[in-house]
Design an enzyme around this catalytic site. Sequence first.
Site, PDB file in Angstrom:
ATOM      1  N   ALA A  41     -39.392  80.568  43.319  1.00 29.99           N
ATOM      2  CA  ALA A  41     -40.628  79.953  43.801  1.00 29.99           C
ATOM      3  C   ALA A  41     -40.897  78.654  43.055  1.00 29.99           C
ATOM      4  CB  ALA A  41     -41.779  80.925  43.617  1.00 29.99           C
ATOM      5  N   ASP A  44     -38.550  76.005  44.274  1.00 36.69           N
ATOM      6  CA  ASP A  44     -38.975  75.486  45.576  1.00 36.69           C
ATOM      7  C   ASP A  44     -40.139  74.516  45.433  1.00 36.69           C
ATOM      8  OD1 ASP A  44     -37.054  77.017  46.679  1.00 36.69           O
ATOM      9  OD2 ASP A  44     -38.392  78.565  47.470  1.00 36.69           O
ATOM     10  N   GLU A 123      -4.314 102.687  51.736  1.00 35.29           N
ATOM     11  CA  GLU A 123      -4.561 101.235  51.635  1.00 35.29           C
ATOM     12  C   GLU A 123      -4.879 100.894  50.186  1.00 35.29           C
ATOM     13  OE1 GLU A 123      -8.137 100.537  53.850  1.00 35.29           O
ATOM     14  OE2 GLU A 123      -7.349 101.416  55.674  1.00 35.29           O
ATOM     15  N   LYS A 125      -6.950  99.519  47.192  1.00 38.91           N
ATOM     16  CA  LYS A 125      -8.384  99.302  47.032  1.00 38.91           C
ATOM     17  C   LYS A 125      -8.562  97.922  46.417  1.00 38.91           C
ATOM     18  CE  LYS A 125     -12.512 101.711  45.551  1.00 38.91           C
ATOM     19  NZ  LYS A 125     -13.212 100.654  44.864  1.00 38.91           N
ATOM     20  N   ASP A 127     -10.164  94.725  44.784  1.00 40.24           N
ATOM     21  CA  ASP A 127     -11.260  94.561  43.836  1.00 40.24           C
ATOM     22  C   ASP A 127     -12.011  93.266  44.137  1.00 40.24           C
ATOM     23  OD1 ASP A 127     -12.897  95.160  41.787  1.00 40.24           O
ATOM     24  OD2 ASP A 127     -11.480  94.661  40.190  1.00 40.24           O
ATOM     25  N   ARG A 146     -22.983  93.927  51.238  1.00 40.79           N
ATOM     26  CA  ARG A 146     -23.247  95.356  51.328  1.00 40.79           C
ATOM     27  C   ARG A 146     -24.676  95.671  50.906  1.00 40.79           C
ATOM     28  NH1 ARG A 146     -22.604  99.680  47.645  1.00 40.79           N
ATOM     29  NH2 ARG A 146     -22.158 101.621  48.722  1.00 40.79           N
ATOM     30  N   TYR A 235     -10.601  96.205  56.668  1.00 39.67           N
ATOM     31  CA  TYR A 235     -10.131  97.587  56.547  1.00 39.67           C
ATOM     32  C   TYR A 235     -11.082  98.640  57.124  1.00 39.67           C
ATOM     33  CZ  TYR A 235     -13.060  97.246  52.361  1.00 39.67           C
ATOM     34  OH  TYR A 235     -14.094  97.019  51.503  1.00 39.67           O
ATOM     35  N   LYS A 299      -7.356 107.545  53.774  1.00 40.35           N
ATOM     36  CA  LYS A 299      -8.279 107.845  54.864  1.00 40.35           C
ATOM     37  C   LYS A 299      -7.590 108.763  55.862  1.00 40.35           C
ATOM     38  CE  LYS A 299     -10.310 103.310  54.307  1.00 40.35           C
ATOM     39  NZ  LYS A 299     -10.509 101.949  54.809  1.00 40.35           N
ATOM     40  N   LYS A 323      -8.360 105.758  41.751  1.00 43.33           N
ATOM     41  CA  LYS A 323      -8.340 104.541  40.937  1.00 43.33           C
ATOM     42  C   LYS A 323      -7.150 104.585  39.989  1.00 43.33           C
ATOM     43  CE  LYS A 323     -12.815 102.923  41.536  1.00 43.33           C
ATOM     44  NZ  LYS A 323     -13.836 103.104  40.551  1.00 43.33           N
ATOM     45  N   CYS A 417     -37.821 109.463  17.455  1.00 38.66           N
ATOM     46  CA  CYS A 417     -37.568 108.417  18.446  1.00 38.66           C
ATOM     47  C   CYS A 417     -37.691 107.047  17.791  1.00 38.66           C
ATOM     48  CB  CYS A 417     -38.575 108.561  19.584  1.00 38.66           C
ATOM     49  SG  CYS A 417     -38.523 107.188  20.739  1.00 38.66           S
ATOM     50  N   CYS A 420     -41.005 105.244  19.524  1.00 37.40           N
ATOM     51  CA  CYS A 420     -42.404 105.661  19.342  1.00 37.40           C
ATOM     52  C   CYS A 420     -42.611 106.537  18.125  1.00 37.40           C
ATOM     53  CB  CYS A 420     -42.916 106.375  20.593  1.00 37.40           C
ATOM     54  SG  CYS A 420     -42.239 108.031  20.787  1.00 37.40           S
ATOM     55  N   CYS A 441     -36.629 112.372  23.080  1.00 35.30           N
ATOM     56  CA  CYS A 441     -37.916 112.027  22.485  1.00 35.30           C
ATOM     57  C   CYS A 441     -38.977 112.904  23.134  1.00 35.30           C
ATOM     58  CB  CYS A 441     -38.192 110.553  22.754  1.00 35.30           C
ATOM     59  SG  CYS A 441     -39.908 110.103  22.599  1.00 35.30           S
ATOM     60  N   CYS A 447     -44.553 107.269  24.701  1.00 33.55           N
ATOM     61  CA  CYS A 447     -43.359 106.533  24.289  1.00 33.55           C
ATOM     62  C   CYS A 447     -43.178 105.316  25.186  1.00 33.55           C
ATOM     63  CB  CYS A 447     -42.122 107.424  24.360  1.00 33.55           C
ATOM     64  SG  CYS A 447     -40.629 106.528  23.916  1.00 33.55           S
TER      65      CYS A 447
HETATM   66  S1  IVH Z   1     -13.277 101.963  52.817  1.00 31.35           S
HETATM   67  C1  IVH Z   1     -16.552 104.329  54.568  1.00 31.35           C
HETATM   68  N1  IVH Z   1     -11.129 100.674  52.110  1.00 31.35           N
HETATM   69  O1  IVH Z   1     -14.420 100.072  47.736  1.00 31.35           O
HETATM   70  C2  IVH Z   1     -15.503 103.422  54.094  1.00 31.35           C
HETATM   71  N2  IVH Z   1     -13.097 100.383  50.795  1.00 31.35           N
HETATM   72  O2  IVH Z   1     -15.905 102.451  46.723  1.00 31.35           O
HETATM   73  C3  IVH Z   1     -15.830 102.764  52.807  1.00 31.35           C
HETATM   74  N3  IVH Z   1     -12.841  98.800  48.954  1.00 31.35           N
HETATM   75  O3  IVH Z   1     -17.590  99.335  49.000  1.00 31.35           O
HETATM   76  C4  IVH Z   1     -14.948 101.690  52.409  1.00 31.35           C
HETATM   77  N4  IVH Z   1     -10.744  98.293  49.339  1.00 31.35           N
HETATM   78  O4  IVH Z   1     -15.960  97.420  48.653  1.00 31.35           O
HETATM   79  C5  IVH Z   1     -12.412 100.927  51.828  1.00 31.35           C
HETATM   80  N5  IVH Z   1      -9.159  99.565  51.616  1.00 31.35           N
HETATM   81  C6  IVH Z   1     -10.431  99.807  51.345  1.00 31.35           C
HETATM   82  C7  IVH Z   1     -11.105  99.201  50.263  1.00 31.35           C
HETATM   83  C8  IVH Z   1     -12.437  99.527  50.018  1.00 31.35           C
HETATM   84  C9  IVH Z   1     -11.800  98.068  48.568  1.00 31.35           C
HETATM   85  C10 IVH Z   1     -14.158  98.817  48.287  1.00 31.35           C
HETATM   86  C11 IVH Z   1     -15.330  98.530  49.189  1.00 31.35           C
HETATM   87  C12 IVH Z   1     -16.241  99.701  49.085  1.00 31.35           C
HETATM   88  C13 IVH Z   1     -15.790 100.346  47.825  1.00 31.35           C
HETATM   89  C14 IVH Z   1     -16.025 101.835  47.936  1.00 31.35           C
END
Ligand code: IVH
Length: 701
Positions: A41, A44, A123, A125, A127, A146, A235, A299, A323, A417, A420, A441, A447
Amino acid sequence: MSETDKLSLQDAAEEHERLSEYLQEQNRAYYQEDDPNISDAEYDALLRQLKELEATYPELMKEDSPTQTVGAAISRGFGKVQHTVPMLSLDNAFDNDDLREFEKKVKRFLGRPVTEDVAFFAEPKIDGLSASLRYEKGKFVRGATRGDGREGEDITENLRTIDDIPLELKGENIPDVFEVRGEVYMAISDFQELNAGQAEKNAKVFANPRNAAAGSLRQLDVKITKSRKLKFFAYAWGEVSETPADTQAGVLQKFEEWGFVVNPYSKVCQNMEEAIDAYNRIETDRSSLDYDIDGVVFKVNRLDWQERLGFVSRSPRWAIAHKFPAEQATTKLLGIDIQVGRTGALTPVARLEPVNVGGVVVSNATLHNEEEIERKDTRIGDTVVIQRAGDVIPQVVEVKLELREEGAAPFEFPKTCPVCGSHAVREKNPTTGKDDVVRRCTGGLICRAQAVERLKHFVSRNAFDIDGMGAKQIELFYEKRLIKAPVDIFRLEENDKRSLTKIKNFEGFGDKAVKNLFEAIDARREVDLDRFIFALGIRHIGQGNARLLARNYLTIGALMDVFDPDKDALGLAYADLLNIDGIGGAVADAVREFFAEPHNRDLLTDLLKEVKVTEFEAPDLESDVAGKTVVFTGSLELMTRQEAKAQAESLGAKVSGSVSAKTDYVVAGAKAGSKLKKAEELGVQTLTEREWLDMIGKGTA
Ligand code: IVH
């Protein structure tokens, strides 16, 4: 005449230069460092002043004036976008056994024989940050982050700059509406190049590609996003008017045909053993990839099965993430700080000699609780192993006892604590008779730490989500005695009117900021029941349990009423609560205790004078069974028990384990026994499986 009209040209030029420089500095802090030091704010308001000056003295306007460089962006906020299909997270598997357990559960839910193969799609994952891209008649119309999964930020213009995101889908028979979801990320090489450039300019360098991608995507100045070379893997999907294939693999193939990039490691595996092989291959290749991945997602390949499996709380039952093992490093423990949380838990935090753990510099880590310190015999000065996995807070996992220096004294955990001064105790667990692992505590409301942490939780993103009211503001208002209890938030404006020390005079505020804050508070005077319950910070009540309570009690009045100790002398409400699938003893105890405590009831009564809690909306209001209580009994043949329950709940019904006068339907499979008999005695409507499916419109399933 406005302020600016009164200035001489000389004064105006000076003022112009001062403002321009200041705003440029703020732009840098905001856009490049992701670390703003004035409120949106205020920014702006200053930008508007600058514009007024330039309107009166056009000769002052230069090409690099902040009024020109930030373009049309007057406000720094992004608009909000509701996700009609929520963006979920994934459950985690920690080893191959967890994966095999997942496979078993899937088969059990679907009622498939254990010996039959279920195909999984594996697939990497990625990052990065997930984004949802909405296409209408093949044209990209909106893109969002998201956010909290239900509501994200509108970053359409930023996403348009990414080459991997087609503005128009290629090919024929494109569904009318299609939301493609996937991950925005930065290649490691682009990240290194960006950081080298940033270092040269003395600008902020990013800790890792993910942070760099995040900082680059959420930019109001789209030019910056464009210059950052972001990429996108598709994906998943959200709202769609039509699904273009029957399998995960099939949809991803369509994505490619439409012009998206799908990760080349994605692959159909005939069963979990093949999927584990795929994991191993991806892990082996990980270090040679030019982008960060943090695991593999599995999946269920068949989409009709995905649909049947549905969701639990915030993650799908048809997918799991495995992971990669956490990254570790060794460093020295310099000290132990004690933090006090919202439930009074004393959490020891390790102060460390800064160390690089998998690309991130770590100088604090959690030591969990008193028992963990005792168990590991952690002492100040020790050499410790730190571990960091994904977004999890770094933790101390091991103490190198062999490297301990002589004279290191055992750590004396405080018995009072640190905030407090109240006694801090380890309660006895009534069932096991053992001391609780956590010391708490006993100061309760006196507290400061507990009060402040509770207030921070109350306004947090998944609770009341009040814009402009974060941890910093709560601490400030608490210090100034303006907010002591949640209700004070909603009386802030009123109290400020009467107060001699006005909020607008506090550092970091101003007329506009205060007005915005009051507006943001007002905007949250109506709140969904599940958010409200979550905001109360009842022990053990996270988002999932809050939703479960909301779904079962529908209104806050009902909850307060059934748990009114004066009315429920027999504890019937408690028995009902335990009957809710997913609610165990500890949760039920916490709920009962919370609502029985006079102080909490007063707090709620006060709060309800200021906010309106909307009745929980059953997920599908069209459905005839929304709000009804159903009991499944006997052996079901058309679906598994678990599936029946999940499906009923997704239509807004409550599924109970026992028949009472409050039961609306009993669905009886073969060999139904006492429950069916009881239903007949009580005059509760009974249905066959087939009749039930007809009733919920799944007659052909
Ligand atoms: S599937 C319902 N596929 O991981 C399906 N997620 O822990 C949900 N992510 O928020 C997502 N690679 O940001 C899916 N091949 C992949 C992914 C993937 C990265 C991330 C995504 C999601 C988070 C879930």
